[in-house]
Design a protein around this motif. Structure first.
Motif, PDB file in Angstrom:
ATOM      1  N   LEU A  15       0.837  -1.197   0.000  1.00  0.00           N
ATOM      2  CA  LEU A  15       0.000   0.000   0.000  1.00  0.00           C
ATOM      3  C   LEU A  15       0.874   1.250   0.000  1.00  0.00           C
ATOM      4  O   LEU A  15       2.004   1.232   0.478  1.00  0.00           O
ATOM      5  CB  LEU A  15      -0.908   0.005   1.233  1.00  0.00           C
ATOM      6  N   THR A  16       0.328   2.336  -0.498  1.00  0.00           N
ATOM      7  CA  THR A  16       1.023   3.620  -0.462  1.00  0.00           C
ATOM      8  C   THR A  16       0.726   4.289   0.869  1.00  0.00           C
ATOM      9  O   THR A  16      -0.443   4.499   1.220  1.00  0.00           O
ATOM     10  CB  THR A  16       0.541   4.520  -1.619  1.00  0.00           C
ATOM     11  N   LEU A  17       1.773   4.614   1.609  1.00  0.00           N
ATOM     12  CA  LEU A  17       1.604   5.184   2.939  1.00  0.00           C
ATOM     13  C   LEU A  17       1.482   6.695   2.857  1.00  0.00           C
ATOM     14  O   LEU A  17       2.097   7.332   1.995  1.00  0.00           O
ATOM     15  CB  LEU A  17       2.787   4.807   3.824  1.00  0.00           C
ATOM     16  N   PRO A  18       0.709   7.281   3.756  1.00  0.00           N
ATOM     17  CA  PRO A  18       0.590   8.746   3.747  1.00  0.00           C
ATOM     18  C   PRO A  18       1.902   9.403   4.162  1.00  0.00           C
ATOM     19  O   PRO A  18       2.691   8.821   4.908  1.00  0.00           O
ATOM     20  CB  PRO A  18      -0.512   9.016   4.774  1.00  0.00           C
ATOM     21  N   ALA A  19       2.121  10.603   3.678  1.00  0.00           N
ATOM     22  CA  ALA A  19       3.309  11.359   4.081  1.00  0.00           C
ATOM     23  C   ALA A  19       3.219  11.669   5.568  1.00  0.00           C
ATOM     24  O   ALA A  19       2.141  11.961   6.086  1.00  0.00           O
ATOM     25  CB  ALA A  19       3.402  12.649   3.275  1.00  0.00           C
ATOM     26  N   TYR A  48      -0.178   1.041   9.520  1.00  0.00           N
ATOM     27  CA  TYR A  48      -1.418   1.444  10.197  1.00  0.00           C
ATOM     28  C   TYR A  48      -1.652   2.955  10.116  1.00  0.00           C
ATOM     29  O   TYR A  48      -2.755   3.423  10.377  1.00  0.00           O
ATOM     30  CB  TYR A  48      -1.410   0.999  11.655  1.00  0.00           C
ATOM     31  N   SER A  49      -0.633   3.727   9.743  1.00  0.00           N
ATOM     32  CA  SER A  49      -0.836   5.174   9.625  1.00  0.00           C
ATOM     33  C   SER A  49      -1.823   5.507   8.506  1.00  0.00           C
ATOM     34  O   SER A  49      -2.304   6.638   8.418  1.00  0.00           O
ATOM     35  CB  SER A  49       0.497   5.892   9.415  1.00  0.00           C
ATOM     36  N   ILE A  50      -2.156   4.533   7.680  1.00  0.00           N
ATOM     37  CA  ILE A  50      -3.186   4.712   6.661  1.00  0.00           C
ATOM     38  C   ILE A  50      -4.539   4.976   7.325  1.00  0.00           C
ATOM     39  O   ILE A  50      -5.359   5.738   6.798  1.00  0.00           O
ATOM     40  CB  ILE A  50      -3.258   3.465   5.744  1.00  0.00           C
TER      41      ILE A  50
END
Length: 196
Positions: A15-19, A48-50
């Motif tokens: 998955l692409t993680l948020p900045a 999990y920061s998603i």
């Protein structure tokens, strides 16, 4: 640079993680605390920061299940986690919780044996029964029955401890599936922790 992917040769997830700068203050504080406590940011937190609101709830529950008040020791709960993760072939949890089990037991060989096949590890009858039940719950939950409970009671487990075995197994089954579904990779640091 966002160090959430810097500790592994490959990205921590499919998955692409948020900045990092896009995350709210509470989430960034939590990630900074995890990094300070462990010495690096575990990839499970990075992924999990998603869903930061889910991460906060998951961390609280995970800590309560694996470290909260229980007749089961933290090492016994890690044994459950490692045996369940081996059954599910969850790379992330096998490597990260294998490292934690090595630290808690001070016995790298035993931890590795449980990770490869707990049935062949040098375990007492009570511990083996605990892991048998956790793996049965993982493999064939519909086959769990009152005889399983009677067997665990005969080994000295209270009903509360039996609940804790089941809840720990369930927690790791949840986490294993999420890690496998997102292609989560273990941090390189876990491979060498508590090996000597």
């Amino acid at each position: 640079m966002d160090d959430r992917s810097a500790v592994t040769a490959a990205p921590p997830s499919w998955l692409t993680l948020p900045a990092m700068e896009s995350l709210d203050d509470e989430t960034r504080t939590l990630l900074d605390k995890a990094r300070a406590n462990v010495g690096f940011l575990p990839n499970v937190f990075a992924v999990y920061s998603i869903r930061p609101d889910h991460m906060l709830r998951w961390i609280r529950l995970f800590n309560a299940v694996t470290r909260g008040e229980s007749e089961l020791t933290p090492a016994e709960r890690e044994m459950i986690g490692v045996a369940v993760s081996a059954e599910n072939r969850c790379l992330y949890c096998l490597v990260s919780h294998g490292a934690e089990l090595r630290q808690l037991t001070g016995d790298p060989m035993l931890a590795d044996q449980i990770g490869h096949d707990y049935r062949r590890a040098q375990l007492d009858e009570r511990t083996r029964a605990m892991l048998d039940y956790a793996v049965k719950l993982t493999r064939t939950p519909v086959e769990c029955d009152a005889d399983d409970i009677a067997q665990l009671r005969s080994m000295g487990f209270s009903d509360q401890a039996i609940f804790d075995i089941a809840e720990t197994a369930a927690m790791f089954n949840f986490t294993n599936r999420l890690a496998s579904a997102t292609g989560m990779l273990p941090n390189q640091e876990y491979y060498t922790q508590a090996r000597t």
